[in-house]
Design an enzyme around this catalytic site. Structure first.
Site, mmCIF file in Angstrom:
data_model
loop_
_atom_site.group_PDB
_atom_site.id
_atom_site.type_symbol
_atom_site.label_atom_id
_atom_site.label_comp_id
_atom_site.label_asym_id
_atom_site.label_seq_id
_atom_site.Cartn_x
_atom_site.Cartn_y
_atom_site.Cartn_z
ATOM 1 N N LYS A 9 65.037 -3.438 37.047
ATOM 2 C CA LYS A 9 65.096 -2.295 37.951
ATOM 3 C C LYS A 9 66.263 -2.445 38.950
ATOM 4 O O LYS A 9 66.844 -3.537 39.074
ATOM 5 C CB LYS A 9 63.752 -2.174 38.686
ATOM 6 C CG LYS A 9 62.575 -1.858 37.744
ATOM 7 C CD LYS A 9 61.263 -1.687 38.510
ATOM 8 C CE LYS A 9 60.120 -1.319 37.581
ATOM 9 N NZ LYS A 9 58.862 -1.014 38.330
ATOM 10 N N TYR A 49 58.527 7.985 33.510
ATOM 11 C CA TYR A 49 57.322 7.666 34.284
ATOM 12 C C TYR A 49 56.365 8.856 34.391
ATOM 13 O O TYR A 49 55.548 8.907 35.320
ATOM 14 C CB TYR A 49 57.714 7.172 35.675
ATOM 15 C CG TYR A 49 58.128 5.706 35.730
ATOM 16 C CD1 TYR A 49 57.212 4.690 35.400
ATOM 17 C CD2 TYR A 49 59.394 5.333 36.130
ATOM 18 C CE1 TYR A 49 57.575 3.353 35.472
ATOM 19 C CE2 TYR A 49 59.766 3.982 36.201
ATOM 20 C CZ TYR A 49 58.844 3.008 35.870
ATOM 21 O OH TYR A 49 59.196 1.670 35.947
ATOM 22 N N ASN A 112 59.699 -3.868 42.379
ATOM 23 C CA ASN A 112 59.142 -5.069 41.765
ATOM 24 C C ASN A 112 59.952 -5.590 40.574
ATOM 25 O O ASN A 112 59.427 -6.252 39.697
ATOM 26 C CB ASN A 112 57.664 -4.869 41.439
ATOM 27 C CG ASN A 112 57.442 -3.701 40.504
ATOM 28 O OD1 ASN A 112 58.404 -3.110 40.018
ATOM 29 N ND2 ASN A 112 56.195 -3.374 40.242
ATOM 30 N N GLU A 126 58.288 3.851 24.388
ATOM 31 C CA GLU A 126 59.292 3.519 25.409
ATOM 32 C C GLU A 126 60.579 2.975 24.782
ATOM 33 O O GLU A 126 61.669 3.274 25.265
ATOM 34 C CB GLU A 126 58.707 2.521 26.405
ATOM 35 C CG GLU A 126 57.640 3.160 27.285
ATOM 36 C CD GLU A 126 57.067 2.236 28.346
ATOM 37 O OE1 GLU A 126 56.241 2.709 29.138
ATOM 38 O OE2 GLU A 126 57.449 1.044 28.385
#
Ligand code: ADP
Ligand code: MG
Length: 137
Positions: A9, A49, A112, A126
């Protein structure tokens, strides 16, 4: 042999942690079968998401995931989905086990550091969201 999707991320890429994070996967027997660095659009992050779109943190999550580049990977190996979740640690870094990526590097439950597919069926979806079959080797 199983495949799963991993994303480093923005908070991980911004802090130059790509190499350290990929080392964790490789040390634990997972192989990087496809990889790209990309900047997600709000539409892409929102679609990825979508399962969380009614959650109170959805807007914050899309803002975070689009603020700077991410590294998206297809990881491959025996029990890759569960193994990746184990290497990542719990969603909330305060609850993550010692030695996990989130325990070592994550700053908060939102920022995170890594994403990982949560089940074999979602992993297939995904991986296909980011990679064509011809890009995975
Ligand atoms: P995981 O990434 O461990 O599978 P979830 O699927 O529940 O966790 O949530 C997706 C992502 O949404 C998390 O990794 C985190 O970035 C963010 N998130 C989850 N819960 C919260 C929360 N309570 N507050 C802010 N962000 C959250
Ligand atoms: Mg999840």
């Amino acid at each position: 042999m199983e495949r799963t999707l991993s994303i480093i991320k923005p908070d991980g890429v911004e802090r130059n942690l790509i190499g350290k994070i990929i080392s964790k996967f490789e040390e634990n027997g997972l192989k990087v079968a496809a990889m790209k660095r990309t900047l997600l659009s709000q539409a892409e992050a929102g679609a990825f998401y979508a399962v969380h779109k009614e959650r109170p943190f959805f807007g914050e999550l899309v803002e975070f995931m689009t603020r700077s580049p991410v590294v998206v990977m297809c990881l491959e190996g025996e029990n890759a989905v569960a193994k990746n979740r184990e290497i990542m640690g719990a969603t909330n870094p305060a609850e993550a086990a010692e030695g996990t990526i989130r325990k070592l590097f994550a700053q908060s439950i939102g920022e995170n550091t890594v994403h990982g597919s949560d089940a074999v069926d979602t992993a297939k979806q995904e991986v296909a969201f980011f990679f064509a079959e011809s890009e995975i080797h």
